[in-house]
Design an enzyme around this catalytic site. Structure first.
Site: not given
Ligand code: SAH
Ligand code: SF4
Length: 397
Positions: A143, A232, A139, A254-256, A146, A119, A200, A374, A132, A331
């Protein structure tokens, strides 16, 4: 007695690649870097002395004018155009569906070789627009918040498939200049920025992402400057310095979480490279790229990582790093285990960061009605598969 024939081994590719492509597969010009394009042209008979000029001409047709037909390359001789057509193709991934959100966000479902899907999301904003881009099908990282991380199927995208996403979005936005109309560089760009934040982990597909971004940044083509591209990563520490050296774009991470215990759960790659190792790599990044701040992405998960203590700990961790924090309201997706922090909680968190001097914008979710926000990306076939499984489970099958 006749010996039974040993069946030929069946490779996954033999199952998925349409057979007609196999015998006379022509090289796709899209996705070749300048040096690779040069080699390819020399291999079909372009004299070395002319190679530079020919690369420049073909490059401009492909990436400045967006031309897909060799016959439209009018400054090339008929014979040379015929040679190109005999040996090469100009191929983009195929757009399977295109959805437009109430807020103007566009989501494309794109099919790539082997029948896989990714996508791509276009987000229009005042005076600019961000694409984007995905770097992998699915991936390998998992996480826990995600949606993409729940997708089983994974393959790296080729450089052509990554550049192709940018090109097909420009097609859809009708943003290629008309050949013969001066430089074609008038007005603000509809597609002015790229974020590698789709499906990814871009640093697990480093070479292809790098080559694709080199093509996108090239001044004689799509010409998006390196500061208009943000990569990212979840924190693939060994590739961060390489990103600075070989791509030089902006970096988001992606610190979180503010403790290893929580980050281990949210972003499991943290078990391999923990917060301290990550911060060490990040400290060097702005120096190496002579660039601005690193964006720390922080998804706001109700009761998980969103307390005042977390905010204060984050401030301490950021010490010495030019940073801004992007707060992302979680999200939700079907089956997700978390909920979004309340608006008040997010604002309180942001206030602590701002008082410590960090810009901390709260990201507005875009395209939620079409599942384009996201972390919601997952290919439609994967979703369908999941919902079929759910239907079966609900029916007690
Ligand atoms: N794999 C890379 C890039 C893709 S994710 C990464 O993890 O950085 C892009 C961003 O969306 C990342 O910061 C990820 O942590 C965030 N993300 C993933 N799932 C999400 C969700 N359900 N709600 C909000 N942000 C999310
Ligand atoms: Fe992969 Fe980024 Fe999603 Fe983590 S947040 S599963 S690294 S796409």
């Amino acid at each position: 007695m006749a010996t039974p024939k040993t069946p030929a081994p069946v490779t996954p590719d033999a199952l998925t690649v349409p057979r007609k492509e196999a015998p006379e597969a022509k090289t796709n010009l899209i996705g070749l870097t300048r040096p690779a394009l040069r080699e390819a042209l020399i291999a079909v008979g372009v004299p070395e002395k002319q190679a530079k000029m020919r690369v420049g001409q073909v490059w401009q047709w492909l990436y400045h004018w967006g031309v897909r037909d060799f016959d439209a390359m009018t400054n090339l001789s008929k014979a040379f155009r015929a040679t190109l057509a005999e040996n090469f193709v100009i191929a983009l991934p195929e757009v399977v569906t295109r959805q437009v959100s109430e807020d103007g966000t566009r989501k494309y479902l794109v099919r790539i070789a082997g029948g896989h899907e990714v996508e791509v999301v276009y987000i229009p904003e005042e005076g600019r627009g961000t694409l984007c881009v995905s770097s992998q099908v699915g991936c390998t990282l998992t996480c826990s918040f995600c949606h993409t991380g729940t997708q089983k199927l994974v393959r790296n995208l080729t450089a052509a498939e990554i550049v192709g996403q940018v090109m097909l979005a420009r097609d859809d936005l009708d943003e290629w200049p008309e050949p013969g109309t001066g430089t074609g560089d008038a007005g603000p760009r509809l597609l002015s920025n790229i974020v590698l934040m789709g499906m990814g982990e871009p640093l697990y597909n480093f070479e292809n992402v790098r080559d694709a971004m080199k093509i996108v940044m090239d001044g004689e083509g799509i010409a998006l400057g390196r500061r208009r591209i943000t990569l990212s990563t979840s924190g693939v520490v060994p590739e961060i310095a390489r990103t600075a050296q070989e791509i030089g774009c902006l970096l988001a991470v992606s610190f979180h979480a503010t403790t290893d215990a929580v980050r281990d759960v949210l972003v499991p790659i943290n078990k391999r490279w923990n917060i301290e190792a990550l911060l060490e790599a990040l400290r060097e990044y702005p120096k190496a790229t002579n660039s601005e701040r690193i964006t720390f992405e922080y998804v706001m998960l109700n009761g998980v990582n969103d307390t005042d203590e977390d905010a204060h700990r984050l401030v301490k961790l950021l010490d010495g790093i030019p940073a801004k924090v992007n707060l992302i309201p979680f999200n939700e997706w079907p089956g997700s285990a978390y909920t979004r922090s309340s608006n008040n909680r997010i604002r309180a968190f942001a206030t602590i960061l701002m008082q410590a001097g960090y810009a901390s914008p709260i990201r507005t979710p875009r395209g939620e009605d079409i599942m384009a926000a996201c972390g919601q990306l997952k290919s439609a076939t994967e979703r369908a598969r999941k919902s079929r499984a759910q239907i079966a489970a609900e029916a007690g099958l």
